[in-house]
Scaffold this motif. Structure first.
Motif, PDB file in Angstrom:
ATOM      1  N   PHE A  23       0.876  -1.232   0.066  1.00 15.39           N
ATOM      2  CA  PHE A  23       0.058  -0.107   0.128  1.00 15.39           C
ATOM      3  C   PHE A  23       0.664   1.130  -0.095  1.00 15.39           C
ATOM      4  O   PHE A  23       0.065   2.515   0.472  1.00 15.39           O
ATOM      5  CB  PHE A  23      -1.028  -0.206   1.215  1.00 15.39           C
ATOM      6  CG  PHE A  23      -2.258  -0.954   0.978  1.00 15.39           C
ATOM      7  CD1 PHE A  23      -3.405  -0.587   0.200  1.00 15.39           C
ATOM      8  CD2 PHE A  23      -2.014  -2.382   1.320  1.00 15.39           C
ATOM      9  CE1 PHE A  23      -4.538  -1.266   0.058  1.00 15.39           C
ATOM     10  CE2 PHE A  23      -3.122  -3.141   0.948  1.00 15.39           C
ATOM     11  CZ  PHE A  23      -4.321  -2.537   0.446  1.00 15.39           C
ATOM     12  N   GLY A  24       2.033   1.170  -0.450  1.00 18.37           N
ATOM     13  CA  GLY A  24       2.847   2.409  -0.681  1.00 18.37           C
ATOM     14  C   GLY A  24       2.443   3.132  -1.516  1.00 18.37           C
ATOM     15  O   GLY A  24       1.575   2.703  -2.673  1.00 18.37           O
ATOM     16  N   ASP A  25       2.882   4.279  -1.871  1.00 17.68           N
ATOM     17  CA  ASP A  25       2.671   5.111  -3.123  1.00 17.68           C
ATOM     18  C   ASP A  25       2.648   4.542  -4.410  1.00 17.68           C
ATOM     19  O   ASP A  25       3.582   3.924  -4.757  1.00 17.68           O
ATOM     20  CB  ASP A  25       3.727   6.663  -2.913  1.00 17.68           C
ATOM     21  CG  ASP A  25       3.111   7.649  -3.548  1.00 17.68           C
ATOM     22  OD1 ASP A  25       2.065   7.681  -4.371  1.00 17.68           O
ATOM     23  OD2 ASP A  25       3.306   8.866  -2.877  1.00 17.68           O
ATOM     24  N   ALA A 186      -6.207   3.397  -1.433  1.00 20.76           N
ATOM     25  CA  ALA A 186      -5.375   3.820  -0.100  1.00 20.76           C
ATOM     26  C   ALA A 186      -4.123   4.064  -1.090  1.00 20.76           C
ATOM     27  O   ALA A 186      -3.182   4.886  -0.314  1.00 20.76           O
ATOM     28  CB  ALA A 186      -5.162   2.942   1.049  1.00 20.76           C
ATOM     29  N   TYR A 187      -3.553   3.346  -2.054  1.00 20.68           N
ATOM     30  CA  TYR A 187      -2.195   3.443  -2.564  1.00 20.68           C
ATOM     31  C   TYR A 187      -1.983   4.738  -3.367  1.00 20.68           C
ATOM     32  O   TYR A 187      -1.176   5.054  -3.958  1.00 20.68           O
ATOM     33  CB  TYR A 187      -1.727   2.112  -3.283  1.00 20.68           C
ATOM     34  CG  TYR A 187      -2.911   1.866  -4.223  1.00 20.68           C
ATOM     35  CD1 TYR A 187      -3.103   2.346  -5.579  1.00 20.68           C
ATOM     36  CD2 TYR A 187      -3.786   0.769  -4.038  1.00 20.68           C
ATOM     37  CE1 TYR A 187      -4.037   1.766  -6.435  1.00 20.68           C
ATOM     38  CE2 TYR A 187      -4.721   0.234  -4.806  1.00 20.68           C
ATOM     39  CZ  TYR A 187      -4.685   0.878  -5.988  1.00 20.68           C
ATOM     40  OH  TYR A 187      -5.752   0.576  -6.785  1.00 20.68           O
ATOM     41  N   SER A 189      -3.508   7.645  -2.342  1.00 22.19           N
ATOM     42  CA  SER A 189      -3.411   8.757  -1.392  1.00 22.19           C
ATOM     43  C   SER A 189      -2.755   8.559  -0.071  1.00 22.19           C
ATOM     44  O   SER A 189      -3.590   7.999   0.885  1.00 22.19           O
ATOM     45  CB  SER A 189      -4.861   9.498  -1.247  1.00 22.19           C
ATOM     46  OG  SER A 189      -4.611  10.636  -0.223  1.00 22.19           O
ATOM     47  N   THR A 190      -1.540   8.452  -0.403  1.00 24.98           N
ATOM     48  CA  THR A 190      -0.863   7.903   1.257  1.00 24.98           C
ATOM     49  C   THR A 190      -0.502   9.217   2.224  1.00 24.98           C
ATOM     50  O   THR A 190      -0.605  10.292   1.861  1.00 24.98           O
ATOM     51  CB  THR A 190       0.472   7.252   0.561  1.00 24.98           C
ATOM     52  OG1 THR A 190       1.378   8.232  -0.158  1.00 24.98           O
ATOM     53  CG2 THR A 190       0.253   6.034  -0.141  1.00 24.98           C
ATOM     54  N   ASP A 191      -0.047   8.670   3.190  1.00 21.56           N
ATOM     55  CA  ASP A 191       0.439   9.790   4.144  1.00 21.56           C
ATOM     56  C   ASP A 191      -0.502  10.669   4.675  1.00 21.56           C
ATOM     57  O   ASP A 191      -0.483  11.809   5.088  1.00 21.56           O
ATOM     58  CB  ASP A 191       1.706  10.149   3.817  1.00 21.56           C
ATOM     59  CG  ASP A 191       2.880   9.453   3.553  1.00 21.56           C
ATOM     60  OD1 ASP A 191       2.885   8.442   4.183  1.00 21.56           O
ATOM     61  OD2 ASP A 191       3.484   9.610   2.614  1.00 21.56           O
ATOM     62  N   ARG A 266      -9.800   2.492   4.091  1.00 28.54           N
ATOM     63  CA  ARG A 266      -9.115   3.897   4.356  1.00 28.54           C
ATOM     64  C   ARG A 266      -9.009   4.433   5.881  1.00 28.54           C
ATOM     65  O   ARG A 266      -7.985   5.269   6.056  1.00 28.54           O
ATOM     66  CB  ARG A 266      -9.763   5.113   3.393  1.00 28.54           C
ATOM     67  CG  ARG A 266      -9.437   4.671   2.058  1.00 28.54           C
ATOM     68  CD  ARG A 266      -8.241   5.272   1.619  1.00 28.54           C
ATOM     69  NE  ARG A 266      -7.762   6.539   2.053  1.00 28.54           N
ATOM     70  CZ  ARG A 266      -7.986   7.717   1.439  1.00 28.54           C
ATOM     71  NH1 ARG A 266      -8.546   7.626   0.128  1.00 28.54           N
ATOM     72  NH2 ARG A 266      -7.591   8.913   1.898  1.00 28.54           N
ATOM     73  N   GLN A 295      -7.314  -3.671  -4.028  1.00 24.93           N
ATOM     74  CA  GLN A 295      -6.960  -3.665  -2.657  1.00 24.93           C
ATOM     75  C   GLN A 295      -7.412  -4.816  -1.880  1.00 24.93           C
ATOM     76  O   GLN A 295      -6.580  -5.305  -1.134  1.00 24.93           O
ATOM     77  CB  GLN A 295      -7.656  -2.532  -1.983  1.00 24.93           C
ATOM     78  CG  GLN A 295      -7.164  -1.044  -2.452  1.00 24.93           C
ATOM     79  CD  GLN A 295      -7.785   0.153  -1.690  1.00 24.93           C
ATOM     80  OE1 GLN A 295      -7.278   1.086  -0.884  1.00 24.93           O
ATOM     81  NE2 GLN A 295      -9.094   0.464  -2.098  1.00 24.93           N
TER      82      GLN A 295
END
Length: 446
Positions: A23-25, A186-187, A189-191, A266, A295
């Motif tokens: 699920f990283g960028d 989620a991948y 829009s991270t952080d 999310r 996902q």
């Protein structure tokens, strides 16, 4: 999702480290050198087709030239002038079907200028510095209500605040952001970017956000019209179309909404807590279907299938998104419509019927196919679930011009309004344009 009847659905299929990697960028951001090299590929066309292809009309050659000349802050200002949510749009906008598809480099070489990643480079630079490149005009004395804190609502609120109006934004959810916060993969829009973008946007001043307040339950349209000089509705589409399946035995729990699954993912603080099946089937052909399917695979599902009732060319998900799904191990099946859920416990199956087009209509052929499915997500479109007493067109609020509804003093935009294409970038444009029309109307220019 954690049901005694479906032991195939379980949490912690993958470890925390593997989930973090999965699920990283999706696209790593450019560094300064990479941005410079990418910007140098732009021809800076005078009549740039990429601008025409952008729903928010960003002057793309100008901002890329500003990056090329070492002034990314100026580039960000050029982007934000037209699209205040340019940071999120750089992450989620289907640029491969819009500006990049129209790029002259794409037409000549099959490799466009990476406009989306360049846009992210510039907007992140300014947002990371905490700089709001706009200031409010003198107070107008007008108070305006915005219902819905998603892309359209936030865009409208920011532009109205910049023009000197006081804006109260109401949202049914505990957090602002709408689909940016709750409804995209989620991948992408991270952080916690969606929340950070809202905080940055609010720094313009003049905007108050009130959460956990839904139109119909907590807010009455008559009260809003009576209390505010104008009302902008950006309430999205909260209802989900039903599958209409035959369900055998104790299998009702197997089917759930893809949007609910994405929201849960999310909002979780621990991906290892999420329950996912071994055999997941997603019904639908749009971006939500792809986001849910990818996902599910990233969470550790062994087999993930998207079943769509029409052919590949009928999918509303872009070719890029379809290719992304298959690259992650998702299987795409076409010309199949769901008919029934059968079985008990781990023996659960979904029965699908093959379809064809007959005299312009989609019909079933009578030929059936069964797939193992201990978890089924429906992503077959959403509907307006709030009666605001306004004229509707199909399943959305009817609008004319820049979002004017059938009631004086009430505007609408984003997914809830007719005529759009359900894209984040289009919602931003509609919110911006409605704000300008509201401003002109209230200030006597219209």
């Amino acid at each position: 999702m954690n049901s005694p009847y479906t032991t195939g659905i379980a949490a912690s299929r993958l470890g925390a480290d593997e989930l973090a990697e999965n699920f990283g960028d999706l696209h790593a951001p450019f560094d300064a050198h990479e941005a410079s090299v990418a910007a140098d590929r732009c021809y800076f066309c005078h009549d740039a087709p990429c601008i025409t292809a952008c729903p928010t009309d960003i002057d793309i050659p100008l901002f890329i030239r500003q990056i090329a000349t070492g002034t990314p802050e100026a580039a960000a200002k050029t982007i934000f002038d037209q699209n205040i949510l340019g940071g999120m749009c750089a992450r989620v906008c289907p640029t491969e079907d819009l500006c990049e598809q129209a790029c002259v480099r794409e037409l000549a070489e099959g490799k466009p200028v990476e406009i989306g990643r360049l846009q992210r480079f510039a907007t992140d630079r300014v947002m990371d510095q905490g700089v709001m490149p706009f200031t409010r005009a003198a107070p107008s004395g007008k108070k305006i209500a915005v219902v819905g804190a998603g892309p359209a609502g936030l865009s409208c609120a920011h532009r109205l605040a910049m023009l000197g109006h006081d804006v109260t934004v109401y949202d049914a959810n505990p957090k602002a952001g709408g689909l940016n916060e709750y409804g995209i993969a989620a991948y992408k829009s991270t952080d916690d970017f969606a929340a950070r973008e809202v905080d940055w946007l609010m720094s313009i001043g003049g905007i108050e956000i009130k959460t956990n307040m839904a139109l119909g339950d907590d807010l009455k349209i008559d009260d809003l019209v009576g209390c505010f000089a104008a009302v902008f509705l950006a309430i999205g589409l909260g209802g989900v179309n039903a599958l209409g399946l035959t369900v055998q035995g104790e299998q009702g729990h197997v089917v759930s909404d893809a949007v609910d699954f994405i929201e849960e993912l999310r909002q979780t603080n621990d991906l290892t807590d999420l329950h996912i099946g071994r055999n997941v089937v997603v019904i639908g052909g749009g971006m939500t279907a792809v986001d849910a399917a990818v996902q599910a695979k990233l969470l550790g599902a062994e087999n993930v299938t998207i079943a769509y009732r029409r052919g590949r060319d009928g999918m509303s998900a872009s070719t890029y998104e379809q290719d992304l799904a298959t690259s992650k191990g998702v299987k795409l099946l076409f010309n199949l419509q769901p008919k029934a859920i059968r079985g008990v416990g781990d023996a659960t199956e979904i029965e699908l019927e093959y379809t064809k087009v007959d005299d312009g209509k989609l019909v079933g052929t009578g030929e059936m196919r069964r797939l193992p499915a201990d978890q089924v997500f429906r992503a077959i479109g959403q509907t307006l679930d709030t009666d605001a007493g306004l004229k509707v067109e199909g399943r959305k609020i009817a609008v004319t011009g820049a979002g004017r509804t059938s009631r004086a003093g009430v505007w609408a935009g984003g997914d809830c309004a007719a005529g759009g294409d359900d894209l984040t970038v289009t919602a931003v444009a509609e919110g911006r344009d409605a704000a300008m029309d509201i401003h002109s109307t209230l200030m006597g220019d219209a």
